[in-house]
Write a protein that holds these residues in place. Structure first.
Motif, PDB file in Angstrom:
ATOM      1  N   GLY A   1      -2.236   8.163  -7.647  1.00  0.00           N
ATOM      2  CA  GLY A   1      -2.544   6.833  -7.751  1.00  0.00           C
ATOM      3  C   GLY A   1      -3.543   6.543  -6.628  1.00  0.00           C
TER       4      GLY A   1
ATOM      5  N   THR B   1      -5.940   4.900 -11.776  1.00  0.00           N
ATOM      6  CA  THR B   1      -4.738   4.326 -12.376  1.00  0.00           C
ATOM      7  C   THR B   1      -4.940   3.187 -13.138  1.00  0.00           C
ATOM      8  OG1 THR B   1      -3.341   5.756 -11.006  1.00  0.00           O
ATOM      9  CG2 THR B   1      -2.453   3.779 -12.023  1.00  0.00           C
TER      10      THR B   1
ATOM     11  N   THR C   1      -9.729   2.297   3.291  1.00  0.00           N
ATOM     12  CA  THR C   1     -10.924   2.084   3.365  1.00  0.00           C
ATOM     13  C   THR C   1     -11.545   1.287   1.953  1.00  0.00           C
ATOM     14  OG1 THR C   1     -11.589   4.035   4.462  1.00  0.00           O
ATOM     15  CG2 THR C   1     -13.223   3.380   2.937  1.00  0.00           C
TER      16      THR C   1
ATOM     17  N   LYS D   1       8.047  13.555  -7.502  1.00  0.00           N
ATOM     18  CA  LYS D   1       8.710  12.712  -8.770  1.00  0.00           C
ATOM     19  C   LYS D   1       9.617  13.713  -9.685  1.00  0.00           C
ATOM     20  CE  LYS D   1       5.641   9.303  -8.708  1.00  0.00           C
ATOM     21  NZ  LYS D   1       6.140   8.138  -7.893  1.00  0.00           N
TER      22      LYS D   1
ATOM     23  N   VAL E   1      -8.759   1.920  -8.522  1.00  0.00           N
ATOM     24  CA  VAL E   1      -8.561   3.674  -8.457  1.00  0.00           C
ATOM     25  C   VAL E   1      -8.303   3.969  -9.832  1.00  0.00           C
ATOM     26  CG1 VAL E   1      -7.354   3.742  -6.316  1.00  0.00           C
ATOM     27  CG2 VAL E   1      -5.985   3.157  -8.165  1.00  0.00           C
TER      28      VAL E   1
HETATM   29  C1  MCA Z   1       3.515   3.351  -6.003  1.00  0.00           C
HETATM   30  N1  MCA Z   1       4.312   4.577  -6.316  1.00  0.00           N
HETATM   31  C2  MCA Z   1       3.513   5.559  -6.352  1.00  0.00           C
HETATM   32  C3  MCA Z   1       2.636   5.314  -5.995  1.00  0.00           C
HETATM   33  N2  MCA Z   1       2.178   3.929  -6.123  1.00  0.00           N
HETATM   34  N3  MCA Z   1       4.049   6.898  -6.383  1.00  0.00           N
HETATM   35  C4  MCA Z   1       2.989   7.788  -6.411  1.00  0.00           C
HETATM   36  N4  MCA Z   1       1.748   7.529  -6.209  1.00  0.00           N
HETATM   37  C5  MCA Z   1       1.176   6.244  -6.072  1.00  0.00           C
HETATM   38  N5  MCA Z   1       0.071   5.836  -5.866  1.00  0.00           N
HETATM   39  C6  MCA Z   1       5.948   4.455  -6.627  1.00  0.00           C
HETATM   40  C7  MCA Z   1       6.350   3.274  -6.336  1.00  0.00           C
HETATM   41  O1  MCA Z   1       7.046   3.177  -4.904  1.00  0.00           O
HETATM   42  C8  MCA Z   1       7.579   3.179  -7.319  1.00  0.00           C
HETATM   43  O2  MCA Z   1       8.610   4.064  -6.922  1.00  0.00           O
HETATM   44  C9  MCA Z   1       7.051   3.783  -8.477  1.00  0.00           C
HETATM   45  O3  MCA Z   1       6.014   4.399  -8.071  1.00  0.00           O
HETATM   46  C10 MCA Z   1       6.412   2.911  -9.516  1.00  0.00           C
HETATM   47  O4  MCA Z   1       5.715   1.942  -8.883  1.00  0.00           O
HETATM   48  P1  MCA Z   1       4.793   0.984  -9.653  1.00  0.00           P
HETATM   49  O5  MCA Z   1       5.394  -0.321  -9.408  1.00  0.00           O
HETATM   50  O6  MCA Z   1       4.412   1.184 -11.100  1.00  0.00           O
HETATM   51  O7  MCA Z   1       3.530   1.029  -8.933  1.00  0.00           O
HETATM   52  P2  MCA Z   1       2.281   0.203  -8.613  1.00  0.00           P
HETATM   53  O8  MCA Z   1       2.853  -0.664  -7.613  1.00  0.00           O
HETATM   54  O9  MCA Z   1       1.790  -0.354  -9.798  1.00  0.00           O
HETATM   55  O10 MCA Z   1       1.362   0.964  -7.587  1.00  0.00           O
HETATM   56  C11 MCA Z   1       0.530   1.938  -8.524  1.00  0.00           C
HETATM   57  C12 MCA Z   1      -0.924   1.808  -7.842  1.00  0.00           C
HETATM   58  C13 MCA Z   1      -0.958   1.658  -6.475  1.00  0.00           C
HETATM   59  C14 MCA Z   1      -1.456   0.539  -8.525  1.00  0.00           C
HETATM   60  C15 MCA Z   1      -1.740   2.929  -8.593  1.00  0.00           C
HETATM   61  O11 MCA Z   1      -0.369   2.647  -5.909  1.00  0.00           O
HETATM   62  C16 MCA Z   1      -2.271   1.474  -5.744  1.00  0.00           C
HETATM   63  O12 MCA Z   1      -2.431   0.278  -5.788  1.00  0.00           O
HETATM   64  N6  MCA Z   1      -2.809   2.357  -5.578  1.00  0.00           N
HETATM   65  C17 MCA Z   1      -4.317   2.383  -4.798  1.00  0.00           C
HETATM   66  C18 MCA Z   1      -4.402   3.160  -3.465  1.00  0.00           C
HETATM   67  C19 MCA Z   1      -5.522   3.201  -2.860  1.00  0.00           C
HETATM   68  O13 MCA Z   1      -6.035   1.943  -2.579  1.00  0.00           O
HETATM   69  N7  MCA Z   1      -6.268   4.070  -2.553  1.00  0.00           N
HETATM   70  C20 MCA Z   1      -7.572   4.156  -1.683  1.00  0.00           C
HETATM   71  C21 MCA Z   1      -7.349   4.990  -0.533  1.00  0.00           C
HETATM   72  P3  MCA Z   1      10.102   3.684  -7.425  1.00  0.00           P
HETATM   73  O14 MCA Z   1      10.252   2.854  -8.474  1.00  0.00           O
HETATM   74  O15 MCA Z   1      10.568   4.960  -7.879  1.00  0.00           O
HETATM   75  O16 MCA Z   1      10.717   3.385  -6.080  1.00  0.00           O
HETATM   76  S1  MCA Z   1      -9.221   4.982   0.183  1.00  0.00           S
HETATM   77  C22 MCA Z   1      -9.898   6.456  -0.456  1.00  0.00           C
HETATM   78  O17 MCA Z   1      -9.336   7.067  -0.985  1.00  0.00           O
HETATM   79  C23 MCA Z   1     -11.337   6.567  -0.297  1.00  0.00           C
HETATM   80  C24 MCA Z   1     -11.760   6.096   1.092  1.00  0.00           C
HETATM   81  C25 MCA Z   1     -11.964   6.052  -1.484  1.00  0.00           C
HETATM   82  O18 MCA Z   1     -12.676   6.907  -1.995  1.00  0.00           O
HETATM   83  O19 MCA Z   1     -11.552   5.052  -1.988  1.00  0.00           O
END
Ligand code: MCA
Ligand code: AMP
Length: 511
Positions: free
Chosen positions: A403, A249, A206, A471, A247
């Motif tokens: 995140g 993060t 969303t 983690k 978000v």
């Molecule tokens: C990546 N990793 C995560 C996450 N993202 N682990 C836990 N939680 C996360 N959110 C893992 C990767 O697979 C990787 O694992 C390691 O963590 C490090 O990745 P990294 O490259 O640092 O992560 P990133 O690519 O920078 O991503 C983090 C982020 C991303 C920017 C926070 O997750 C993101 O864009 N999140 C946004 C989510 C979103 O759009 N939510 C909205 C939902 P390894 O290296 O161990 O393989 S809609 C909602 O909630 C409602 C409707 C609302 O109110 O909006």
């Protein structure tokens, strides 16, 4: 014919200008958005997609992927975006449940997905992040398309949201759910065609899909479309942008960056945060370094956006602001559903044109989450203060937000419990400096078993998306239970709350 959502998008697009710019300098104008989404809608129809058919999409972020969403709207199809992190095991469920006519995936994923899709009578086409793949190969450029007629209550999208009990539920969102909310946000946040948004969110949820993209579309604004969030890049783009949505993060990472200064953020007019709680300390640190008060808002997949801090007026850290115009919000006793007075903490319930019409093929679950007078029970616990600001103080649902992604412990526990040597497990979220909460598994071994952390992680690798995987996996002798036999997750959360704090990273890892 009238197409409720797309008619409004077209009206804004007719003003022209640039719609999307990618980091390699490629641009898509609003005229190109109109002609290319028309060609793509025609392609969908040629592929046999009929009004009401689901089109399931698991592709990397690209302008073409967004055009595919618009093409589905124009063709009267139901857009079903899927997180790119989902494993084949997870996708099998979504495809089986939604019964899409067409599945669009990356060329790499085709081999694995094709038999699954075929098993459910769906066709598969591919799309990569450069706009390559079979979907666009059959495109008739320059062809016109007559939008399929769709009314306000027709389905535009299904977004899956994990269930606290059982499997994920598909939230059915109508044309008017999406349009009304985006129009409200455009006004509330003062979006106009002179805005340039930094869009670094994924487009399968969303936040990145509807909040960010629909608001831009309906304002005739422009956006930088980035594959993922990168603090250096965001800071560079602030020189030529006006708004960022993210978000928490994103903001945590920006605050830690030396480049975040008043000068760097001086051209920006607005920073918006949502999807997870923004810590008051992040709000404060960001304001000190950049001179901007982050505007925090609150929403859900099922409801789109419900509340927002004001554009003008005080943005209060730790609150999610006021109910948006047209949205009714109340706080009730979670058990009885009785209305509570302002100031009291209880269940947040919402009603309005933004609220979805129910869960796909789950009438009982839909009924259970609506009150007889039409209010939706969010599962979030909150209160309304004396100034009318809504505070979210906890969750009635057992949910971890890492995140900005939601993780339901029950799903992770279910997978861990199937790993040989595991007797039982409890999955909790504990404070994490980057992701807000860190998924953490407490595992009890069967007697004599030799299972260790790497065996657990290996067992989850192909079963669960990476962000759902713990983690940390910590082995303990037994899970704390109350007299009713229920696992006391609050005790565990308390015990391990320092786990991800830098000085304590190695604490608690025992076997
Ligand atoms: C990546 N990793 C995560 C996450 N993202 N682990 C836990 N939680 C996360 N959110 C893992 C990767 O697979 C990787 O694992 C390691 O963590 C490090 O990745 P990294 O490259 O640092 O992560 P990133 O690519 O920078 O991503 C983090 C982020 C991303 C920017 C926070 O997750 C993101 O864009 N999140 C946004 C989510 C979103 O759009 N939510 C909205 C939902 P390894 O290296 O161990 O393989 S809609 C909602 O909630 C409602 C409707 C609302 O109110 O909006
Ligand atoms: P989702 O199921 O991904 O749509 O996540 C929705 C949930 O995210 C809500 O029910 C809240 O628990 C949480 N959420 C969204 N925005 C906020 C916010 N600003 N503060 C606290 N929690 C939030």
């Amino acid at each position: 014919m009238n197409n409720h959502l797309f008619d409004a998008i077209r009206a804004a697009a007719n003003r022209g200008g640039v719609f999307i710019e990618t980091i390699d300098g490629k641009r898509w104008t609003y005229d190109q958005m109109l002609t290319q989404s028309a060609a793509l809608a025609g392609r969908l129809v040629d592929l046999g997609v009929q009004p009401g058919d689901r089109v399931a999409v698991q592709v990397e972020k690209s302008p073409e992927a967004l055009l595919l969403y618009l093409a589905c709207v124009r063709a009267g199809a139901v857009y079903l975006p899927l997180n790119t992190a989902y494993t084949l095991a997870e996708l099998e469920y979504f495809i089986g449940d939604a019964g899409p006519r067409l599945v669009v995936c990356t060329p790499v994923a085709r081999g694995g997905l094709a038999p699954v899709a075929a098993g459910h009578g769906a066709r598969v086409e591919t799309l990569d992040e450069q706009g390559g793949g079979t979907l666009l190969q059959g495109l008739k450029q320059g062809s016109s398309f007559e939008d399929v007629g769709r009314g306000p209550d027709d389905l535009a999208a299904i977004l899956y949201t994990s269930g606290t009990t059982g499997r994920s539920k598909g939230a059915m969102l109508t044309h008017d759910n999406l349009l009304s909310n985006a129009q409200t946000l455009r006004e509330y946040w003062r979006f106009s065609e002179s805005d340039q948004l930094i869009h670094a969110l994924p487009i399968f949820h969303t936040h990145g899909l509807f909040v960010a993209s629909n608001v831009v579309l309906l304002s005739g604004a422009s956006m930088y479309f980035l594959p993922k969030f990168d603090a250096d890049q965001a800071l560079n783009l602030m020189q030529t942008s006006t708004v960022m949505m993210g978000v928490p993060t994103f903001y945590v990472r920006l605050v830690q960056h030396d480049g975040l200064t008043r000068e760097a953020a001086s051209r920006m007019r607005l920073f918006i945060s949502g999807s997870a709680p923004l810590l008051a300390e992040t709000h404060k640190a960001f304001a000190e370094k950049s001179g901007h008060q982050i505007l925090e808002r609150y929403g859900m997949t099922e409801t789109n956006m419900n509340t927002s801090n004001p554009y003008e007026g005080e943005r209060i850290a730790g609150t999610v602001g006021f109910p948006l115009p047209g949205v009714s919000l109340r706080v009730t006793d979670p058990e009885s559903g009785q209305l509570l007075p302002d100031g009291a903490t209880g269940m947040i319930e919402v009603k309005g044109p933004n609220v979805f019409i129910g869960y796909w093929r789950m009438p009982e679950k839909t009924e259970a989450e609506f009150r007889p007078d039409g209010f939706f029970i969010t599962g979030d616990l909150g209160k309304i203060d004396e100034k009318g600001y809504v505070h979210i103080v906890g969750r009635g649902k057992d949910l971890i937000i890492s995140g900005g992604y939601n993780i339901y412990p029950k799903e992770v526990e279910g997978e861990i419990d199937q790993i040989p040597g595991v007797m039982e497990s409890a999955v909790i979220g504990v404070p994490h400096p980057d992701f807000g909460e860190g998924v953490t598994a407490l595992v009890v071994k069967k007697s004599g078993a030799t299972v260790d952390e790497s065996a657990v992680m290996e067992g989850l690798r192909e079963r669960l998306a990476r962000y759902k995987q713990p983690k940390h996996v910590i082995f303990i002798k037994e899970l704390p239970r109350n007299t009713m036999g229920k696992v006391q997750k609050n005790v565990l959360r308390d015990q391990y709350r320092q786990l991800y704090q830098p000085a304590a990273a190695s604490v608690g890892r025992s076997s």
